[in-house]
Design an enzyme around this catalytic site. Structure first.
Site, short mmCIF file in Angstrom:
data_model
loop_
_atom_site.label_atom_id
_atom_site.label_comp_id
_atom_site.label_asym_id
_atom_site.label_seq_id
_atom_site.Cartn_x
_atom_site.Cartn_y
_atom_site.Cartn_z
N PRO A 1 0.77 -1.25 0.00
CA PRO A 1 0.00 0.00 0.00
C PRO A 1 0.80 1.30 0.00
O PRO A 1 0.80 2.07 0.97
CB PRO A 1 -0.85 -0.13 1.26
CG PRO A 1 -0.01 -0.95 2.18
CD PRO A 1 0.72 -1.93 1.29
N CYS A 2 1.45 1.59 -1.12
CA CYS A 2 2.15 2.86 -1.27
C CYS A 2 1.19 4.04 -1.19
O CYS A 2 1.60 5.16 -0.90
CB CYS A 2 2.92 2.90 -2.58
SG CYS A 2 4.34 1.79 -2.59
N HIS A 3 -0.10 3.80 -1.45
CA HIS A 3 -1.08 4.88 -1.37
C HIS A 3 -1.27 5.39 0.05
O HIS A 3 -1.87 6.44 0.25
CB HIS A 3 -2.43 4.42 -1.96
CG HIS A 3 -3.05 3.28 -1.21
ND1 HIS A 3 -2.66 1.97 -1.42
CD2 HIS A 3 -4.00 3.25 -0.26
CE1 HIS A 3 -3.36 1.18 -0.63
NE2 HIS A 3 -4.19 1.93 0.09
#
Length: 172
Positions: free
Chosen positions: A141-143
């Site tokens: 989850p880079c978001h």
């Protein structure tokens, strides 16, 4: 030509609330989840990401894993459905990606805090670069990584995708 050592990656397509996704992997794990709106662009990105691999369209064997990916994309709390992921990158990138997977759903962390968390406080730009190199959309989850001021920034698949997933994570 001897291709006995050439890696084989199968890929398949799915639809999520974001639109088209390409899921690629070996017999044992998923190594790419790409989000976009154009099949040829996504396939080109896959080929560029794994230039030594022989890439072929899936004949249905990935269907269960694609279903799990979509379930995790749509319901981030459903991590029990998480398929086996193969994070391919440098040692540093894998450290960043591993740390990302420990950010709780609905939470965010700054690039600088993430750099500190992995023991490399001076490597803020390298952390951002690792996020940009992530080929496992949303499931790594880079978001959930934001600027120090809390604003969303250059998410690989667009700030609108990041914003969408941050809101899904909070409300889901």
């Amino acid at each position: 030509m001897n291709t006995s050592h050439t890696e084989l990656l199968d890929y398949g397509w799915g639809l999520s609330s974001l639109g088209l996704i390409l899921v690629a992997g070996s017999d044992t794990a998923i190594c790419a989840i790409l989000v976009g709106d154009d099949r040829s662009s996504l396939l080109n990105e896959l080929q560029q990401s794994f230039p030594a691999a022989r890439i072929r369209q899936d004949d249905g064997r990935l269907a269960t894993r694609i279903g799990k990916v979509i379930r995790c994309l749509e319901q981030p709390q459903e991590l029990s459905a998480l398929p086996v992921l193969e994070m391919r990158g440098t040692e540093f990138q894998r450290r960043v990606w591993s740390a990302l997977q420990h950010i709780p759903v609905g939470s965010t962390v700054s690039y600088s805090a993430l750099a500190e968390q992995i023991g490399a406080p001076a490597a803020v730009r390298a952390v951002a670069g690792a996020c940009a190199a992530n080929k496992l959309a949303v499931l790594v989850p880079c978001h959930r990584v934001v600027r120090s001021n809390g604003e969303l920034s250059g998410y690989r698949w667009g700030v609108s995708v990041s914003s969408f997933y941050c809101s899904v994570s909070v409300s889901g």
